[in-house]
Write a protein that holds these residues in place. Structure first.
Motif: not given
Length: 181
Positions: A34-41, A47-53
């Motif tokens: 899937g795709v994941y979005a990372i946020f700070d505090a 960052f937005v990325g995608y991955s097989r795991n």
């Protein structure tokens, strides 16, 4: 989820704590595509990325950018499809209104092994550049620099409450690089 119109809006997804109350990463993402979005505090998109795991990718991001990984949002898919994953990633970045730093100039900090050589002290540099040192001696110096940076990262992660074991690839340390094993 076949078309971009099925892509959930980032704003409509639930915020998930990067490190839970037990000091673990969200294990429900182990082996998930899937795709994941990372946020700070402050919940600013980093960052937005995608991955097989997704789980493995989240772990890598936390180690590489611990000060910027506090919250995340994800969208999983059942079968790998690069075009679907890229579509979701693109849609979320557009929804943000600007390119997150991690998808722009800072992308290598999120996606590449940590280069411990960038944090070499003047004393370590002088020792490394000493003409009396052969390649093996230089390799040992780089390994020690990597170990020092590794210890600093592990201390930050411990202060963040991470209880999960983090292991770095020992072979890369000889090159002054840190990446998870």
């Amino acid at each position: 989820m076949q078309a971009q119109s099925n892509t959930p809006a980032l704003k409509d997804l639930t915020d998930i704590s990067f490190i839970d109350e037990n000091g673990q990463l969200p294990e429900q993402y182990q082996g998930k595509i899937g795709v994941y979005a990372i946020f700070d505090a402050e919940k600013v998109l980093q960052f937005v990325g995608y991955s097989r795991n997704i789980f493995v990718s989240l772990k890598q991001c936390l180690v590489r950018q611990p000060q910027k990984c506090y919250w995340l949002k994800t969208q999983t898919i059942e079968r790998p499809s690069r075009s679907v994953l890229e579509n979701i990633e693109k849609t979320w970045i557009e929804e943000n209104g600007s390119i997150p730093a991690g998808n722009g100039d800072e992308k290598p900090k999120w996606t590449q092994p940590i280069d411990a050589k960038l944090q070499i002290t003047p004393e370590e540099r002088a020792n490394y550049e000493n003409p009396a040192n052969d390649e093996i001696a230089k390799m040992k110096i780089l390994k020690n620099v990597a170990r020092r940076v590794e210890a600093e990262i592990l201390q930050v992660l411990e202060m963040r409450g991470l209880k999960m074991q983090v292991r770095f690839n020992p072979k890369l340390k000889e090159e002054g690089l840190l990446d998870l094993k």
